[in-house]
Design an enzyme around this catalytic site. Structure first.
Site, PDB file in Angstrom:
ATOM      1  NE  ARG A  79      -4.007  -1.873   2.423  1.00  0.00           N
ATOM      2  CZ  ARG A  79      -4.491  -2.616   3.414  1.00  0.00           C
ATOM      3  NH1 ARG A  79      -3.837  -2.657   4.578  1.00  0.00           N
ATOM      4  NH2 ARG A  79      -5.590  -3.309   3.267  1.00  0.00           N
ATOM      5  CG  HIS A 103      -1.066  -5.819   9.585  1.00  0.00           C
ATOM      6  ND1 HIS A 103      -1.066  -5.140   8.402  1.00  0.00           N
ATOM      7  CD2 HIS A 103      -2.313  -6.328   9.723  1.00  0.00           C
ATOM      8  CE1 HIS A 103      -2.260  -5.226   7.836  1.00  0.00           C
ATOM      9  NE2 HIS A 103      -3.042  -5.946   8.622  1.00  0.00           N
ATOM     10  CB  THR A 158      -9.502  -5.630   3.362  1.00  0.00           C
ATOM     11  OG1 THR A 158      -8.927  -6.445   4.386  1.00  0.00           O
ATOM     12  CG2 THR A 158      -9.746  -4.231   3.894  1.00  0.00           C
TER      13      THR A 158
END
Length: 243
Positions: A79, A103, A158
């Protein structure tokens, strides 16, 4: 399931095992994929029940630490590269940059190592990623952290990006590629971290698991951020010491 489909489409394994705690849904997903197996090159698709963290998996499995990894910040870094490259007007593969640590919200953007074709962005802009940065690159990292929440808000979850990311990691492992990925591994003893925590650092992956860890040169501030990331995770993990 996006992880499973991405792995299947890359033709990486002879057998795919799905693991989840929702037994009915799990069986349904397994059957759905099995019904499409004529169109795939993975002959065996099976499923069973478990729900554990990387740390818990390592503790319970008895496997050596280099054999247990988490997907970590592989997707965060993807990303980051996408958003940074978009702002620079280049392809993501031409921008080199890492997100390390947790994360999540305490992830660490390594501004000191961000570069394009060897041209270090911090050399061009010493304030990059700081509050005094006139180009406001820090906003890009904020977008990395917020992007998952934004996707969840818009579509409910997601799946595709993490599926592609996991398949990318799987390819490095299954095909013995020795590629470097920022994945979650045991970092005790690195960067002044004394606790038994799993954090993302650049790792060389091959069919043995984590072959080696790249000792990235970080600034004092980046090391402090990584240590803060470790402390955040340790606050959660310390109650699991009886495993």
């Amino acid at each position: 399931m996006a992880c499973a489909v991405s792995i299947l489409l890359r033709e990486l394994a002879d057998e795919l095992a799905l693991v989840d705690v929702m037994e009915d849904k799990l069986k349904g997903e397994m059957m759905d994929l099995q019904h499409g197996s004529l169109f795939l090159k993975t002959p065996k698709i099976v499923a069973d029940k478990v729900d554990v963290l990387t740390y818990v998996t390592w503790k319970l499995s008895g496997l050596p630490k280099h054999r247990v990894i988490g997907s970590g910040t592989n997707l965060d870094s993807a990303r980051f590269r996408f958003l940074m490259a978009e702002k620079l007007g280049i392809h993501p593969s031409s921008f080199n940059g890492w997100i390390l640590g947790e994360h999540g919200d305490t992830s660490v953007p390594v501004w000191s190592g961000a570069n394009v074709a060897g041209v270090n962005l911090q050399t061009l802009n010493p304030d990059i990623g700081t509050d005094s940065d006139s180009e406001n690159w820090m906003e890009t990292h904020k977008m990395v952290v917020d992007s998952a929440y934004e996707v969840i808000k818009l579509k409910g979850y997601t799946n595709w990006a993490i599926g592609l990311s996991v398949a990318d990691l799987t390819e490095s492992l299954m095909r013995n590629m020795n590629r470097i990925h920022p994945v979650s591994t045991m970092v005790q003893g690195m960067y002044g971290i004394s606790d038994e925590v799993y954090l993302s650092v650049p790792c060389v992956l091959n069919n043995g698991g984590v072959a080696s860890v790249v000792n990235v040169t970080l600034t004092e501030e980046e090391v402090a951020q990584l240590q803060n990331s470790a402390e955040t995770l340790w606050d959660i993990q310390k109650d699991l010491q009886d495993l």
